[in-house]
Enzyme design. Structure first.
Site, PDB file in Angstrom:
ATOM      1  N   LEU A  54       0.917  -1.139   0.158  1.00  7.97           N
ATOM      2  CA  LEU A  54      -0.212  -0.059   0.070  1.00  7.97           C
ATOM      3  C   LEU A  54       0.982   1.221   0.077  1.00  7.97           C
ATOM      4  O   LEU A  54       1.953   1.192   0.595  1.00  7.97           O
ATOM      5  CB  LEU A  54      -0.832  -0.037   1.293  1.00  7.97           C
ATOM      6  CG  LEU A  54      -2.024  -0.970   1.315  1.00  7.97           C
ATOM      7  CD1 LEU A  54      -2.837  -0.853   2.696  1.00  7.97           C
ATOM      8  CD2 LEU A  54      -3.001  -1.008   0.125  1.00  7.97           C
ATOM      9  N   ASP A  55       0.462   2.166  -0.712  1.00  5.75           N
ATOM     10  CA  ASP A  55       1.367   3.562  -0.937  1.00  5.75           C
ATOM     11  C   ASP A  55       1.292   4.186   0.710  1.00  5.75           C
ATOM     12  O   ASP A  55       0.476   3.668   1.653  1.00  5.75           O
ATOM     13  CB  ASP A  55       0.711   4.688  -1.615  1.00  5.75           C
ATOM     14  CG  ASP A  55       0.703   4.239  -3.097  1.00  5.75           C
ATOM     15  OD1 ASP A  55       1.482   3.342  -3.446  1.00  5.75           O
ATOM     16  OD2 ASP A  55      -0.407   4.805  -3.914  1.00  5.75           O
ATOM     17  N   ARG A  56       2.595   4.584   0.728  1.00  3.46           N
ATOM     18  CA  ARG A  56       2.650   5.151   2.162  1.00  3.46           C
ATOM     19  C   ARG A  56       1.451   5.946   2.731  1.00  3.46           C
ATOM     20  O   ARG A  56       1.091   5.953   3.765  1.00  3.46           O
ATOM     21  CB  ARG A  56       3.855   6.152   2.108  1.00  3.46           C
ATOM     22  CG  ARG A  56       4.188   6.847   3.739  1.00  3.46           C
ATOM     23  CD  ARG A  56       5.517   7.536   3.542  1.00  3.46           C
ATOM     24  NE  ARG A  56       5.924   8.062   4.854  1.00  3.46           N
ATOM     25  CZ  ARG A  56       7.263   8.347   5.204  1.00  3.46           C
ATOM     26  NH1 ARG A  56       8.055   8.212   4.185  1.00  3.46           N
ATOM     27  NH2 ARG A  56       7.457   8.853   6.295  1.00  3.46           N
ATOM     28  N   THR A  58      -1.427   5.603   1.993  1.00  5.81           N
ATOM     29  CA  THR A  58      -2.856   5.045   2.089  1.00  5.81           C
ATOM     30  C   THR A  58      -2.957   4.153   3.301  1.00  5.81           C
ATOM     31  O   THR A  58      -2.048   3.532   3.724  1.00  5.81           O
ATOM     32  CB  THR A  58      -2.747   4.021   0.713  1.00  5.81           C
ATOM     33  OG1 THR A  58      -2.709   4.820  -0.378  1.00  5.81           O
ATOM     34  CG2 THR A  58      -4.093   3.469   0.659  1.00  5.81           C
ATOM     35  N   ARG A 166      -4.675   6.284  -8.056  1.00  7.74           N
ATOM     36  CA  ARG A 166      -4.420   7.689  -8.359  1.00  7.74           C
ATOM     37  C   ARG A 166      -3.970   8.053  -9.689  1.00  7.74           C
ATOM     38  O   ARG A 166      -4.604   9.231  -9.929  1.00  7.74           O
ATOM     39  CB  ARG A 166      -3.225   7.717  -7.370  1.00  7.74           C
ATOM     40  CG  ARG A 166      -3.152   7.447  -5.950  1.00  7.74           C
ATOM     41  CD  ARG A 166      -2.057   7.266  -5.042  1.00  7.74           C
ATOM     42  NE  ARG A 166      -1.292   8.486  -5.038  1.00  7.74           N
ATOM     43  CZ  ARG A 166      -0.112   8.670  -4.466  1.00  7.74           C
ATOM     44  NH1 ARG A 166       0.427   7.520  -4.085  1.00  7.74           N
ATOM     45  NH2 ARG A 166       0.511   9.716  -4.673  1.00  7.74           N
TER      46      ARG A 166
END
Length: 242
Positions: A54-56, A58, A166
């Site tokens: 997961l993106d930082r 998120t 995104r």
């Protein structure tokens, strides 16, 4: 701070990852020791192995395995699109009521020492389904517009391309609120000024379904909105128009 464990057995563990926390240490965050892997290792007393990312910025459901073999088996389900993922996000503008984004994405490589990404390689299939849950019209001027329009969406990405959600909503001209890479700087700035506080990326992994690698049964793990996201929803709810 301990992580919120959503599910755990002898083979795997799932947590509700906070926004702002890395999944694992990286050279892009040199000198930063805190990450999910290290925190979860200390919390469970076992080595853990990442299955997906997961993106930082998120938050939401993140699964780790307690062995490399289990991690590989689970990662295969992700790579073969055998998992079911549901996200929630807040975007700029009034989105369509529902839709399907079928827009190929090229690979992104992190550039060492820079908070940017370089597009490399050929484009790969990427499909994202969404439906609009609510629309909001806030009395906050944005650039040359007298009011701010936002939409809360439920999103299902069919693949797991880097930054897929995104990038797809940027392509639709409905970028995510709080996104400093693909978002609208006017929206982000206006909300930071209005609320006099930092603004997180408004993206949350709410649900993840996959087949248990040992038991063979289907698991669905859900993560409630964290306080940081719920606080924003609470602030805009008085301006909900549907």
């Amino acid at each position: 701070m301990q992580l919120d464990i959503l599910y755990q057995d002898e083979f795997l563990v799932a947590v509700n990852k906070p926004a702002g926390l890395l999944v694992h240490r990286t050279y892009l965050a040199k000198g930063e020791e805190d990450a999910v892997v290290q925190r979860l290792r200390d919390q469970t007393g076992q080595w853990v192995f990442p299955v997906h990312r997961l993106d930082r910025g998120t938050s939401g459901v993140l699964v780790m395995a307690f062995s490399p073999d289990i991690a590989r088996g689970l990662a295969e389900q992700f790579s073969q699109s055998q998992t079911e993922k549901i996200y929630h996000c807040l975007v700029r503008g009034f989105s369509s009521e529902k839709g399907e984004i079928n827009y190929p994405l090229a690979k992104l490589n992190e550039q060492k020492g820079r908070a940017r990404f370089k597009i490399t390689g050929t484009e790969k299939e990427a499909e994202t389904l969404f439906k609009r849950l609510h629309r909001y019209q806030l009395p906050i001027p944005v650039s040359r517009y007298p009011e701010m329009r936002l939409s809360l969406l439920e999103v299902t990405p069919k693949q797991g391309r880097k930054h897929q959600i995104r990038r797809h909503f940027k392509h639709l001209l409905n970028p995510l609120v709080g996104d400093t890479c693909y978002g609208c700087r006017h929206i982000n700035k206006a909300l930071r000024v209005e609320w006099n506080e930092a603004l997180r990326l408004m993206l949350h992994a709410s649900s993840l379904s996959f087949t248990h690698p040992i038991g063979g049964h289907r698991l669905t793990i859900q993560a409630k909105f964290p306080d940081s996201l719920q606080a924003v929803i609470n602030k805009i709810t008085p301006y909900q128009i549907d």
